[in-house]
Design a protein around this motif. Structure first.
Motif, PDB file in Angstrom:
ATOM      1  N   UNK A 148       0.817  -1.212   0.000  1.00  0.00           N
ATOM      2  CA  UNK A 148       0.000   0.000   0.000  1.00  0.00           C
ATOM      3  C   UNK A 148       0.851   1.261   0.000  1.00  0.00           C
ATOM      4  N   UNK A 149       1.985   1.224   0.681  1.00  0.00           N
ATOM      5  CA  UNK A 149       2.843   2.408   0.797  1.00  0.00           C
ATOM      6  C   UNK A 149       3.386   2.878  -0.553  1.00  0.00           C
ATOM      7  N   UNK A 150       3.464   1.986  -1.541  1.00  0.00           N
ATOM      8  CA  UNK A 150       3.988   2.383  -2.856  1.00  0.00           C
ATOM      9  C   UNK A 150       2.930   2.292  -3.951  1.00  0.00           C
ATOM     10  N   UNK A 151       1.688   2.058  -3.559  1.00  0.00           N
ATOM     11  CA  UNK A 151       0.611   1.913  -4.534  1.00  0.00           C
ATOM     12  C   UNK A 151       0.467   3.153  -5.424  1.00  0.00           C
ATOM     13  N   UNK A 152       0.581   4.336  -4.845  1.00  0.00           N
ATOM     14  CA  UNK A 152       0.480   5.570  -5.629  1.00  0.00           C
ATOM     15  C   UNK A 152       1.568   5.658  -6.687  1.00  0.00           C
ATOM     16  N   UNK A 153       2.776   5.278  -6.327  1.00  0.00           N
ATOM     17  CA  UNK A 153       3.881   5.299  -7.298  1.00  0.00           C
ATOM     18  C   UNK A 153       3.616   4.311  -8.430  1.00  0.00           C
ATOM     19  N   UNK A 154       3.167   3.112  -8.073  1.00  0.00           N
ATOM     20  CA  UNK A 154       2.884   2.092  -9.082  1.00  0.00           C
ATOM     21  C   UNK A 154       1.745   2.564  -9.994  1.00  0.00           C
ATOM     22  N   UNK A 155       0.702   3.135  -9.417  1.00  0.00           N
ATOM     23  CA  UNK A 155      -0.414   3.652 -10.216  1.00  0.00           C
ATOM     24  C   UNK A 155       0.074   4.738 -11.170  1.00  0.00           C
ATOM     25  N   UNK A 156       0.989   5.588 -10.715  1.00  0.00           N
ATOM     26  CA  UNK A 156       1.556   6.627 -11.573  1.00  0.00           C
ATOM     27  C   UNK A 156       2.352   6.047 -12.732  1.00  0.00           C
ATOM     28  N   UNK A 157       3.141   5.011 -12.453  1.00  0.00           N
ATOM     29  CA  UNK A 157       3.910   4.347 -13.514  1.00  0.00           C
ATOM     30  C   UNK A 157       2.960   3.745 -14.546  1.00  0.00           C
ATOM     31  N   UNK A 158       1.900   3.120 -14.064  1.00  0.00           N
ATOM     32  CA  UNK A 158       0.921   2.524 -14.990  1.00  0.00           C
ATOM     33  C   UNK A 158       0.240   3.611 -15.813  1.00  0.00           C
ATOM     34  N   UNK A 159      -0.152   4.715 -15.175  1.00  0.00           N
ATOM     35  CA  UNK A 159      -0.813   5.816 -15.897  1.00  0.00           C
ATOM     36  C   UNK A 159       0.109   6.376 -16.972  1.00  0.00           C
ATOM     37  N   UNK A 160       1.372   6.559 -16.645  1.00  0.00           N
ATOM     38  CA  UNK A 160       2.335   7.056 -17.647  1.00  0.00           C
ATOM     39  C   UNK A 160       2.499   6.061 -18.783  1.00  0.00           C
ATOM     40  N   UNK A 161       2.535   4.789 -18.454  1.00  0.00           N
ATOM     41  CA  UNK A 161       2.661   3.753 -19.484  1.00  0.00           C
ATOM     42  C   UNK A 161       1.450   3.772 -20.418  1.00  0.00           C
ATOM     43  N   UNK A 162       0.272   3.942 -19.841  1.00  0.00           N
ATOM     44  CA  UNK A 162      -0.966   3.939 -20.644  1.00  0.00           C
ATOM     45  C   UNK A 162      -1.022   5.134 -21.592  1.00  0.00           C
ATOM     46  N   UNK A 163      -0.334   6.213 -21.262  1.00  0.00           N
ATOM     47  CA  UNK A 163      -0.313   7.417 -22.117  1.00  0.00           C
ATOM     48  C   UNK A 163       0.605   7.241 -23.323  1.00  0.00           C
ATOM     49  N   UNK A 164       1.507   6.268 -23.275  1.00  0.00           N
ATOM     50  CA  UNK A 164       2.466   6.055 -24.352  1.00  0.00           C
ATOM     51  C   UNK A 164       1.743   5.532 -25.601  1.00  0.00           C
ATOM     52  N   UNK A 165       2.244   5.942 -26.767  1.00  0.00           N
ATOM     53  CA  UNK A 165       1.639   5.424 -28.005  1.00  0.00           C
ATOM     54  C   UNK A 165       1.777   3.889 -28.060  1.00  0.00           C
ATOM     55  N   UNK A 166       0.762   3.239 -28.530  1.00  0.00           N
ATOM     56  CA  UNK A 166       0.770   1.783 -28.654  1.00  0.00           C
ATOM     57  C   UNK A 166       1.641   1.380 -29.834  1.00  0.00           C
ATOM     58  N   UNK A 167       2.410   0.342 -29.634  1.00  0.00           N
ATOM     59  CA  UNK A 167       3.316  -0.146 -30.689  1.00  0.00           C
ATOM     60  C   UNK A 167       2.657  -1.196 -31.526  1.00  0.00           C
TER      61      UNK A 167
END
Length: 167
Positions: A148-167
């Protein structure tokens, strides 16, 4: 979608007692059998033995950690072929497992904590059906155990990944 409704009905019926009392498997023999079966299934993957897929029911479902990983048994087998052919599938070692069963012990479910080689700590849950020839996996869902302590960081990484153009 029909599988989702079936799973909802199963959970509701078990919680309301319609399918018999849901209880922790206090039957030591059943618990040992389930542990041996699931540990053997994990060992099949660790050693890239295709018997791994024979332990999943024909109508079985495997849900992986990526949101795209919702497979029927045969689709999962096709996706995994490259790993099994290369003799390097995945290694899951249960460090804890809770086993539960329907009153007639024909339906068994479990949750487990896992040490994994590639993902680190993980969690999973599964549903087994007991047949005349033994157990078969009807449903398995794997998840990464994110503190739980790093959930926000992980969610941020996922959100940034989802913004990337799909290959």
């Amino acid at each position: 979608m029909p599988r989702f409704f079936a799973a909802c009905f199963l959970c509701l019926s078990l919680s309301l007692g319609l399918g018999g009392a849901a209880h922790a498997a206090t039957d030591a023999t059943l618990t040992r059998e389930v542990n041996a079966f699931v540990d053997g299934w994990h060992d099949d993957a660790a050693n890239a033995r295709t018997a791994y897929f024979d332990k999943i029911a024909k109508d079985g479902v495997y849900i992986g950690t990526d949101r795209t990983e919702l497979w029927t048994r045969d689709a999962f087998k096709a996706w995994s072929k490259k790993y099994f052919d290369a003799k390097s599938a995945w290694t899951f070692k249960a460090t804890r497992r809770n086993v539960y069963a329907s009153a007639d012990k024909s339906l068994i479910w479990f949750d487990e904590l896992l040490d994994t080689k590639n993902m680190g700590p993980a969690m999973a849950s599964g549903v087994l059906r007991k047949t005349k020839s033994g157990f078969e996996i009807v449903h398995y869902q794997l998840s990464m155990a994110v503190p739980n302590a790093v959930n926000g960081q992980v969610a941020g990484i996922i959100a940034n990944h989802e913004k990337q153009p799909k290959k």
